[in-house]
Design an enzyme around this catalytic site. Structure first.
Site, PDB file in Angstrom:
ATOM      1  N   CYS A 230       1.016  -1.083  -0.137  1.00  0.00           N
ATOM      2  CA  CYS A 230       0.411   0.224  -0.089  1.00  0.00           C
ATOM      3  C   CYS A 230       1.586   1.478  -0.251  1.00  0.00           C
ATOM      4  O   CYS A 230       1.783   1.417   0.168  1.00  0.00           O
ATOM      5  CB  CYS A 230      -0.861   0.092   1.564  1.00  0.00           C
ATOM      6  N   ASP A 231       0.019   2.251  -0.128  1.00  0.00           N
ATOM      7  CA  ASP A 231       1.513   3.422  -0.069  1.00  0.00           C
ATOM      8  C   ASP A 231      -0.332   4.438  -0.929  1.00  0.00           C
ATOM      9  O   ASP A 231      -0.896   4.719  -1.062  1.00  0.00           O
ATOM     10  CB  ASP A 231       2.403   3.305  -2.097  1.00  0.00           C
TER      11      ASP A 231
END
Length: 235
Positions: free
Chosen positions: A95-96
């Protein structure tokens, strides 16, 4: 037994999964984010914010898949998955998150001065928090593994309170804004400064549970299956 491996050191993301009944394993990637974005821009041209976070989410998941240590190497490795059998059937999620404001994208502020400056720009306004999610099916084919790799972005409008300078200085002094994309949290001290959101709350925290469900479904895995794993029950 299928397990979810979170390619992130974010306590908020792990807590989100735990609150949803998913006891995720954790391994931190060591991705050079600037280099990844530069390479993607050279290949595809200028990236929209929703695409930039997806590029980084993919890079983090892929790094962990490629660097997952054996038990013998785990003690000396830079990544560690506590209690993990390397033969376990894993689905890796990277995730980012980034905040989009006035056409610019912001990750974690470099220092307190930058965090304060951002809040003086953000206060009383609205911005979009983008969180990219990327899943890699690293399960053995005999256990239902597809080898699939796919991702999507959760984008949520965030409305900020019109903070005073004193409130901004006090918040920055806590150190919390320095550790998170966009220099704010919605589930921590910064929650008092968010007047509303339009979209998925968990996406703002850092991991969208509804989007995770959809992506897992593409790989033939259901959220309740992961509940059973968390509860120690073999499906």
């Amino acid at each position: 037994m299928t397990r979810l491996l979170l390619a992130s050191a974010s306590p908020a993301r792990r807590a989100t999964l735990a609150g949803a009944g998913i006891d995720a394993l954790v391994a931190t990637s060591r991705v050079d984010e600037e280099a990844e974005l530069t390479a993607a821009t050279e290949r595809f041209g200028a990236l929209e914010p929703a695409d930039a976070v997806l590029v980084l989410a993919h890079a983090k998941a892929q790094w962990v898949v490629e660097h997952r240590p054996t038990p013998e190497a785990e003690a000396e490795a830079d990544v560690s998955v506590a209690g993990q059998d390397p033969a376990s059937d894993l689905i890796v999620i990277g995730c980012d998150s980034m905040l989009e404001l006035d056409g610019e994208i912001f990750g974690k502020p470099a220092d307190a001065a930058q965090a304060g400056a951002r809040w003086r720009t953000m206060r009383g306004r609205s911005a979009v928090l983008h969180t990219g999610h990327w899943l890699i099916d690293d399960r053995d084919p005999a256990a239902g593994g597809t080898g699939g790799t796919l991702g999507a972005t959760s984008s949520t409008v965030v409305h900020f309170a019109d903070l005073t300078d004193a409130e901004i200085d006090a918040y920055v002094a806590t150190g919390e804004p320095l550790a998170v994309a966009g220099a704010f949290t919605v589930d921590g001290l910064g929650g008092a400064f968010v007047t509303g959101i339009e979209g998925d709350y968990h996406g703002v925290v850092g991991l969208s549970l509804p989007l995770l469900r959809e992506l897992l479904g593409e790989l033939g895995v259901t959220i309740p299956e992961l509940w059973r794993q968390a509860a120690g029950v073999v499906a």
